[in-house]
Design an enzyme around this catalytic site. Structure first.
Site, PDB file in Angstrom:
ATOM      1  N   ARG A 115       6.165  -2.618   2.980  1.00 25.60           N
ATOM      2  CA  ARG A 115       6.070  -4.349   2.710  1.00 25.60           C
ATOM      3  C   ARG A 115       5.079  -3.927   1.031  1.00 25.60           C
ATOM      4  NH1 ARG A 115       4.573  -6.983   8.404  1.00 25.60           N
ATOM      5  NH2 ARG A 115       6.843  -6.924   8.956  1.00 25.60           N
ATOM      6  N   ASP A 175       1.734  -5.342  -1.454  1.00 24.01           N
ATOM      7  CA  ASP A 175       1.014  -7.064  -1.806  1.00 24.01           C
ATOM      8  C   ASP A 175       0.897  -7.179  -2.716  1.00 24.01           C
ATOM      9  OD1 ASP A 175      -0.666  -4.087  -2.149  1.00 24.01           O
ATOM     10  OD2 ASP A 175      -1.959  -4.577  -1.412  1.00 24.01           O
ATOM     11  N   TYR A 181       4.644   7.054  -2.794  1.00 24.45           N
ATOM     12  CA  TYR A 181       4.065   6.190  -4.400  1.00 24.45           C
ATOM     13  C   TYR A 181       3.825   6.854  -5.883  1.00 24.45           C
ATOM     14  CZ  TYR A 181       3.445   2.156  -1.206  1.00 24.45           C
ATOM     15  OH  TYR A 181       4.022   1.138  -0.008  1.00 24.45           O
ATOM     16  N   ARG A 195      -4.371   2.297  -2.831  1.00 18.14           N
ATOM     17  CA  ARG A 195      -5.636   2.103  -3.954  1.00 18.14           C
ATOM     18  C   ARG A 195      -6.630   2.216  -3.676  1.00 18.14           C
ATOM     19  NH1 ARG A 195      -4.403  -4.566  -3.964  1.00 18.14           N
ATOM     20  NH2 ARG A 195      -5.714  -4.616  -5.049  1.00 18.14           N
TER      21      ARG A 195
END
Length: 269
Positions: A53, A55, A113, A200
């Site tokens: 999921r 963001d 990622y 992040r």
């Protein structure tokens, strides 16, 4: 009525205009657009389940998801029909039938990622909101040294958002590598799963190391603190891309291995 078929799909999207993957009321989401388009082509309601999921503002080059349908369509009809109905910043890349027990989220053994930073004095125009611009010079050697401390199984409470809903903050990072190609800094990270804002927050900490606000050897202490408030600010969403999910062999063999776009997501580690 036909028996339901399970399909795996790969989606790419620019997340700038969306409040993330997950369907929400009164805000634009990737999931809602995709479900609307698939339902139109199938002529019945379809729910799409993704491997992860993302963001708000986060992108994907190959988000793996699945759906079930009784509709009979060729792969070409699915792809052409769905992409005609989707906004220009979302695209269905591929679609394949899967074993009935495939589940994009629960069957995944790893997610991967990449975080792309453009390190130069002037802000980009062509790549606006598709990379994170960092204007201060970065010490790449110190940042590379810092990444070594993240690998393995840790409690990542220090690196999760206060809004994170996961009941278990422990994650196993399989690999985390930072490499440089000219003005681009690329963080490649793969784990069994990620907490909200985890990548992040790791990147924000690496920026602090790269600007000598923290030392590489400070990382183990920050992990042990389990306190998000003691860490540097969260890095922008602009540079973050979901690039793949991985599955046991009985599922992985069905999934296409296609080049990623943009091209920098294919840069060798």
């Amino acid at each position: 009525m036909n028996a339901p078929t399970t399909y795996a799909i790969g989606i790419e999207f620019i997340g700038t205009n969306y409040k993330g993957w997950q369907r929400q009321q009164e805000v634009a989401s990737i999931q809602a657009h995709l479900e609307h388009a698939l339902s139109k082509v199938a002529n019945h309601p379809i729910e799409v389940i993704a491997a992860g999921r993302t963001d708000a503002g986060v992108h994907a080059s190959n988000m793996v998801a699945h759906f079930n349908t009784t509709a009979t369509r060729t792969a070409h009809q699915w792809l052409r029909g769905v992409n005609t109905l989707l906004p220009n910043d979302i695209a269905l890349r591929w679609l394949v039938p899967m074993p009935d027990d495939f589940h994009a989220r629960f069957a995944a053994t790893a997610r991967r990622y990449r975080y792309i930073t453009l390190n130069q004095p002037y802000r980009p125009a062509i790549l606006h909101r598709q990379v994170t611009h960092f204007y201060e010079p970065l010490d790449v050697d110190s940042m590379m040294a810092a990444t070594l401390h993240f690998c393995g199984t840790h409690d990542f409470s220090s690196f999760r958002s206060s809004l994170c809903q996961s009941k278990k903050p422990v994650r196993d990072i399989h690999h985390i590598k930072l490499f440089q190609h000219g003005a681009y800094f690329v963080l490649d990270i793969q784990a069994d799963g990620f907490l909200h804002h985890m990548v992040r927050n790791i990147m924000g900490t690496l920026f602090a190391v790269g600007t000598n606000k923290l030392l590489a050897d400070d990382i183990p202490h920050l992990i042990k603190l389990k306190d998000r408030s003691q860490l540097p600010p969260t890095a922008d969403a602009d540079g973050l891309y979901f690039i793949n999910a991985y599955y046991p062999d009985k599922f992985q063999t069905h999934i296409p291995n296609l080049p990623l776009t943009p091209l920098w997501l294919n840069l060798p580690v």
